[in-house]
Structures are given as C-alpha cells and as structure tokens.
Design a protein around this motif. Sequence first.
Motif, PDB file in Angstrom:
ATOM      1  N   ALA A  14      38.365  42.024  43.671  1.00 12.52           N
ATOM      2  CA  ALA A  14      39.506  41.979  42.757  1.00 12.52           C
ATOM      3  C   ALA A  14      40.104  40.569  42.699  1.00 12.52           C
ATOM      4  O   ALA A  14      40.449  40.071  41.626  1.00 12.52           O
ATOM      5  CB  ALA A  14      40.557  42.993  43.189  1.00 12.52           C
ATOM      6  N   LYS A  15      40.224  39.908  43.854  1.00  9.99           N
ATOM      7  CA  LYS A  15      40.745  38.537  43.885  1.00  9.99           C
ATOM      8  C   LYS A  15      39.792  37.587  43.164  1.00  9.99           C
ATOM      9  O   LYS A  15      40.224  36.682  42.450  1.00  9.99           O
ATOM     10  CB  LYS A  15      40.949  38.075  45.330  1.00  9.99           C
ATOM     11  CG  LYS A  15      42.185  38.641  45.975  1.00  9.99           C
ATOM     12  CD  LYS A  15      42.367  38.069  47.372  1.00  9.99           C
ATOM     13  CE  LYS A  15      43.615  38.651  48.016  1.00  9.99           C
ATOM     14  NZ  LYS A  15      43.833  38.095  49.362  1.00  9.99           N
ATOM     15  N   LEU A  16      38.497  37.786  43.343  1.00  8.68           N
ATOM     16  CA  LEU A  16      37.508  36.946  42.685  1.00  8.68           C
ATOM     17  C   LEU A  16      37.609  37.086  41.162  1.00  8.68           C
ATOM     18  O   LEU A  16      37.621  36.087  40.434  1.00  8.68           O
ATOM     19  CB  LEU A  16      36.102  37.304  43.165  1.00  8.68           C
ATOM     20  CG  LEU A  16      34.961  36.520  42.521  1.00  8.68           C
ATOM     21  CD1 LEU A  16      35.025  35.053  42.925  1.00  8.68           C
ATOM     22  CD2 LEU A  16      33.623  37.132  42.904  1.00  8.68           C
ATOM     23  N   VAL A  17      37.707  38.315  40.677  1.00  7.87           N
ATOM     24  CA  VAL A  17      37.819  38.550  39.239  1.00  7.87           C
ATOM     25  C   VAL A  17      39.112  37.926  38.698  1.00  7.87           C
ATOM     26  O   VAL A  17      39.116  37.277  37.642  1.00  7.87           O
ATOM     27  CB  VAL A  17      37.752  40.063  38.928  1.00  7.87           C
ATOM     28  CG1 VAL A  17      38.154  40.347  37.496  1.00  7.87           C
ATOM     29  CG2 VAL A  17      36.364  40.594  39.220  1.00  7.87           C
ATOM     30  N   ARG A  18      40.219  38.096  39.424  1.00  6.84           N
ATOM     31  CA  ARG A  18      41.503  37.524  39.010  1.00  6.84           C
ATOM     32  C   ARG A  18      41.418  36.000  38.943  1.00  6.84           C
ATOM     33  O   ARG A  18      41.830  35.384  37.965  1.00  6.84           O
ATOM     34  CB  ARG A  18      42.606  37.946  39.969  1.00  6.84           C
ATOM     35  CG  ARG A  18      43.979  37.418  39.545  1.00  6.84           C
ATOM     36  CD  ARG A  18      44.988  37.438  40.651  1.00  6.84           C
ATOM     37  NE  ARG A  18      44.562  36.485  41.688  1.00  6.84           N
ATOM     38  CZ  ARG A  18      45.000  36.497  42.922  1.00  6.84           C
ATOM     39  NH1 ARG A  18      45.837  37.411  43.324  1.00  6.84           N
ATOM     40  NH2 ARG A  18      44.586  35.601  43.792  1.00  6.84           N
ATOM     41  N   ASN A  19      40.879  35.382  39.987  1.00  3.02           N
ATOM     42  CA  ASN A  19      40.795  33.922  40.038  1.00  3.02           C
ATOM     43  C   ASN A  19      39.876  33.361  38.959  1.00  3.02           C
ATOM     44  O   ASN A  19      40.169  32.332  38.350  1.00  3.02           O
ATOM     45  CB  ASN A  19      40.356  33.456  41.421  1.00  3.02           C
ATOM     46  CG  ASN A  19      41.419  33.702  42.476  1.00  3.02           C
ATOM     47  OD1 ASN A  19      42.588  33.921  42.157  1.00  3.02           O
ATOM     48  ND2 ASN A  19      41.014  33.690  43.742  1.00  3.02           N
ATOM     49  N   LEU A  20      38.751  34.037  38.715  1.00  3.36           N
ATOM     50  CA  LEU A  20      37.845  33.593  37.665  1.00  3.36           C
ATOM     51  C   LEU A  20      38.478  33.737  36.279  1.00  3.36           C
ATOM     52  O   LEU A  20      38.283  32.879  35.404  1.00  3.36           O
ATOM     53  CB  LEU A  20      36.524  34.347  37.734  1.00  3.36           C
ATOM     54  CG  LEU A  20      35.607  33.989  38.912  1.00  3.36           C
ATOM     55  CD1 LEU A  20      34.372  34.886  38.918  1.00  3.36           C
ATOM     56  CD2 LEU A  20      35.201  32.527  38.853  1.00  3.36           C
ATOM     57  N   SER A  21      39.249  34.796  36.084  1.00  5.38           N
ATOM     58  CA  SER A  21      39.935  34.993  34.795  1.00  5.38           C
ATOM     59  C   SER A  21      40.971  33.896  34.565  1.00  5.38           C
ATOM     60  O   SER A  21      41.076  33.340  33.464  1.00  5.38           O
ATOM     61  CB  SER A  21      40.614  36.360  34.752  1.00  5.38           C
ATOM     62  OG  SER A  21      39.664  37.379  34.864  1.00  5.38           O
TER      63      SER A  21
END
Length: 151
Positions: A14-21
């Motif tokens: 979830a953190k990875l998806v948020r940071n990439l977004s």
Amino acid sequence: MTLLDAPQYNEKRAKLVRNLSIAALVIVLVGGFCTFWFWNWPAEHRINNFMAVVESGDFAKGFAEWNRDPNWQKHPQQYSAYDFDQFQKDWGPMSEYGKIRSHKLLMAKSVGNGTVVGMVINGDTAHPLFLRVDNKTKTIGFSPVELYVGP
C-alpha cells in the motif's frame, strides 16, 4: 470470493502504491510546468545567438544566422528578396539603432507557425523590436505581429 475471504492487508504494498502515485503526479506536474515555461526557449536562443553575432559586428555571419544558411555566399541570389546589402542597412552602424551594443529579450509568444520575440535594443524601451522565428525552417525575420509589452 466474499468479503470475509478478502486478502490480508499488505501495508508495504500500500505504501509503495501510494508513493509511486505521488511520484507520478509530481513528475507530470513538473513536466507540464517545464514544458509551459520553456516552450519558446529554442526561438529565444536563436535570437540571442543572432544578436550576439550582430553585436560583435560580423554581419556576414549574422546574415548566415538570419537565414540559417552558413553557405549563403555560394548562392546569394537565393536571398534577393532580403539581400546582404539591405541586411547591413538594417543591422549595421548606420541603422536606426546605430551600432548595436546590447539587447534584452522582453517576451516570446507562439503565434501561428512561428514564435514572435520582443526585445529592446541598446536600452531603447520606447521602441521594442519584434522578430519572428519560423518553427519549421528556424529562419529569423521581422514580425508582422507586435506584442503588448505593457505600460
């Protein structure tokens, strides 16, 4: 699959998806801003190079910059509409500006299939000069369009 069979929450993913977004959004915004800010930079750069040559007094090289043809002396008949003699009258020491010692770009705006660049020569803010750089051929010419430079 039902709600009770949902996959377990993965905090790391979830953190990875948020940071990439967020990173993608920032890249798009910065890219858009840079495109907007530097859109007319190539034309401004051409005008600055041309004016530097004119200020140095090398009118043969200035005429080559104007027409974007370093070998213009081999075929001067190609430039009979605006020949080297007229160029020297417009940009030489006997021009309406006198000897050109300095220039300052005021603005640049895309108009039609070219970019109009407004500038001040020798600090004469009362009479700005507008040149046009053709987007396709990159040749320089006098602009039929004058931009509003403000009060």
